[in-house]
Write an enzyme that holds these catalytic residues in place. Structure first.
Site, PDB file in Angstrom:
ATOM      1  N   LYS A  94      58.382   8.329  50.835  1.00 60.29           N
ATOM      2  CA  LYS A  94      57.906   9.519  51.539  1.00 60.29           C
ATOM      3  C   LYS A  94      59.074  10.458  51.833  1.00 60.29           C
ATOM      4  O   LYS A  94      60.219  10.039  51.885  1.00 60.29           O
ATOM      5  CB  LYS A  94      57.225   9.116  52.855  1.00 60.29           C
ATOM      6  CG  LYS A  94      55.844   8.498  52.662  1.00 60.29           C
ATOM      7  CD  LYS A  94      55.145   8.347  53.998  1.00 60.29           C
ATOM      8  CE  LYS A  94      53.777   7.660  53.818  1.00 60.29           C
ATOM      9  NZ  LYS A  94      53.194   7.298  55.125  1.00 60.29           N
TER      10      LYS A  94
ATOM     11  N   ARG B 210      43.356   7.666  68.242  1.00 59.53           N
ATOM     12  CA  ARG B 210      42.874   8.917  68.780  1.00 59.53           C
ATOM     13  C   ARG B 210      41.471   9.260  68.300  1.00 59.53           C
ATOM     14  O   ARG B 210      40.732   9.954  68.966  1.00 59.53           O
ATOM     15  CB  ARG B 210      43.802  10.072  68.381  1.00 59.53           C
ATOM     16  CG  ARG B 210      45.197   9.979  68.972  1.00 59.53           C
ATOM     17  CD  ARG B 210      46.060  10.994  68.264  1.00 59.53           C
ATOM     18  NE  ARG B 210      45.888  10.822  66.832  1.00 59.53           N
ATOM     19  CZ  ARG B 210      45.750  11.814  65.956  1.00 59.53           C
ATOM     20  NH1 ARG B 210      45.770  13.068  66.363  1.00 59.53           N
ATOM     21  NH2 ARG B 210      45.583  11.566  64.677  1.00 59.53           N
TER      22      ARG B 210
ATOM     23  N   SER C 190      51.991  14.636  64.547  1.00 58.06           N
ATOM     24  CA  SER C 190      53.259  15.235  64.107  1.00 58.06           C
ATOM     25  C   SER C 190      53.025  16.344  63.093  1.00 58.06           C
ATOM     26  O   SER C 190      53.697  17.375  63.117  1.00 58.06           O
ATOM     27  CB  SER C 190      54.158  14.161  63.498  1.00 58.06           C
ATOM     28  OG  SER C 190      54.467  13.184  64.453  1.00 58.06           O
TER      29      SER C 190
END
Lengths: 163, 163, 163, 163, 163, 163
Positions: free
Chosen positions: A42, A91, A129
């Site tokens: 990544k 979340r 983020s």
């Protein structure tokens, strides 16, 4: 008996949602290790060193929390620090599916380590983020969303248009 | 510091999925109180006393686990036993949505108590008390799904066709 | 009447979850064609030839199953082999949404071909090709997750650290 | 080899969404048994006999489809007719979770029988028996939603306000 | 009182699903601004100018609709045109989660602007720009899915195999 | 052009989440009719008259909002008041699936009326009428969750233990 938990993540960069999860974990465990996951395939916006620094800055007030980084499997790191639990924040439903699969795989790899899901304050439901980076990219105010050191770095990265 | 968690539920009756969650909670907390929630507006198959007995029987081997019952708000009970956490098992997305809402409401009512979500073994994904009752109703074998005392009671309730 | 089904996928590489789906399909249809989908705009870890070879190796024991590859629309391939059904494995809700949309589109393009959803064993809920690649990348044992030929190739690809 | 599938349901009453699923199943299997599930603890609007009659009327044109009813476990009925598969229609994510759990339980009870999920035409996404009953209750036109015999019975049940 | 809504999106390219949403928005608001979002970190198939042109062509018949483009935050654009609402189309659960988070963030940034979710016709459930691009890539007919100017451009882009 | 929206619901009783949705709808439409749905087959805690009274009390400050009740199909009521839109609040994924199906059915019954989904403030994510009733039943404080008239009635209903 001392119980240790790890809280692994990309933290690119840390948000106040992450801090909220750490605060809860720090109440439930004797020691919490927040761990920046290094994934060579990544391309994060910030280096592992920067991400560790932003976390350290944001979490300095928690006495039983420390920050490190690792490259490899989450459960290998958890084992290496003697953790009984891996913390994950939940979340939303989309989070849940992916987290569920990761947790099942991690259990397969290390039966003795449990994944513990904690829920950040609902005011952070919308926050991750990636969204913080997008806001910074377009010059939106971000001080409500990411801790000071990360916010400063985001502004510098994107030309600090509203600095 | 001693950390206590409660694990509230209807447990009508306890299944091996519940036992699996208790086992994980018992590793993460110093003490776990498994609590039969009494709701006057619901009509469970088994009385609160029976449900407590099935749980006590199934959980006797866990030294730091005890069973009780309560009528009222989950968080009031959690406070009364000095709990830092309320345990909930998560098996599926549908679970998650409801649990998420309950957890948010409980946080609103008692900010200092965190909901901690644990995941039972994936082999219990398909299992809940309602399904166990249905199986028993149609005479299917249930010993793989519910602990002995509960299984016996279910068979008696439904005429023990395959006893 | 002979009924043929295709089972298209990226299979990068085949996992035991895929094999489990094939086994079920092979019981329900007279003939099953497992098809490696070639998409020029994606960059798989293994070439189409390698992916076909891993599948052929893993599925050799099924007499009514054969493996091929194709570049183009799933339904065009299904038609070309005379298939009445396209098989898809469903593991989780996230799978479902995407699969549902693909199935609707495929029906729009070829009304006579039905998408048939099968569910792998729940022990493969956590398993997909991407997770297998990640495990291999970090040197985790993978023999429980992917068939022999694919496991060997994954280890060679990533330096065989635990070979 | 003759392959039989059962399609169990409450069918209270049959809708065109059910008919659509039967049509697809009838193309994929040699024989399809549509089965009215009798559950003594539920109170359907129509008797099992009525529900069987509405189905028989709506499905008369399919040569390889027959209708029956049963009280007990889905898999026991499937075994008794020699079925290799149990058909279920999937319309939406909420369907999916429940169906997934039922399918896992059924597999646990009868490993040799697979649940096969089929998707009705998207124009039936919004349609289920409960919604048909609600429409009839308030006198809305229902001929587009349920087959003739069921539509007539619904109108009679609710006073046929728009008959 | 004149009420303005914006409908931001990537529109790479516009599909008939988008057009369906615009049509509904145009009935509910006095004026609708359809806005091509320019994101420097993404690589769309078509330039912003092309995407605006395809939209303008497809939406010319709506008197109270105009098309523009913007680079920046959705809410900044909405404010600049005096919008009371941001329109989003909802097709599926996966859409919903992401849209929900975006809507919460946008509300945080601009409390006075509401996100309004509209549902396209169910026949467009399966349709998005990515699927249209895939169909075109493999030479499938696309005139049912994207308006004329966009369809023509897609065919030219991919060699017009079925032109 | 005057645009009217209806906002139908059970409102048993109204919560601040409902009020939040009304406030947003009142900004987007010229006139909003909040409608208590009367369903003879359900047994609400409060009568239709009470539910209307609680709503009227809570919504008195909105000049372009009025409250009524109806028995029948949502779309019949919407047509009778000349509405262009039916408002629904969306809080979570579970909401969404059911609402999506209702919206599709309503569109089928009345193509000219659009369902418009609005999102209440995230602080009301956890809140619905059922949860408010449960809180009141166990004597929890409810003034933060339901408007004054409804809160008073809930306390009276359940013995006003914390009145």
């Amino acid at each position: 008996m001392t119980r240790i938990a790890t809280y692994p993540g990309t933290f690119d960069p840390v948000t106040f949602g992450h801090v909220d999860v750490v605060e809860r974990a720090a109440e439930l465990f004797d020691s919490v290790v927040v761990t920046v996951a290094i994934n060579p395939s990544k391309k994060p916006l910030f280096t592992a060193e920067e991400r560790v620094r932003f976390l350290s800055d944001a979490l300095a007030r928690f006495e039983n929390v420390r920050v490190d980084s690792f490259e490899g499997l989450t459960v290998d790191h958890a084992r290496s620090v003697g953790a009984a639990a891996v913390i994950r924040g939940l979340r939303a439903v989309t989070d849940f599916e992916y987290e569920f699969q990761m947790a099942l795989m991690n259990r397969k790899l290390a039966e003795e380590i449990n994944t513990v899901f904690l829920m950040p304050n609902e005011k952070y439901t919308y926050l991750n983020s990636s969204m913080a980076r997008n806001l910074a990219q377009f010059g939106a105010p971000i001080d409500e969303f990411v801790p000071a050191a990360a916010a400063k770095a985001l502004r510098e990265k994107f030309g600090e248009p509203n600095g």
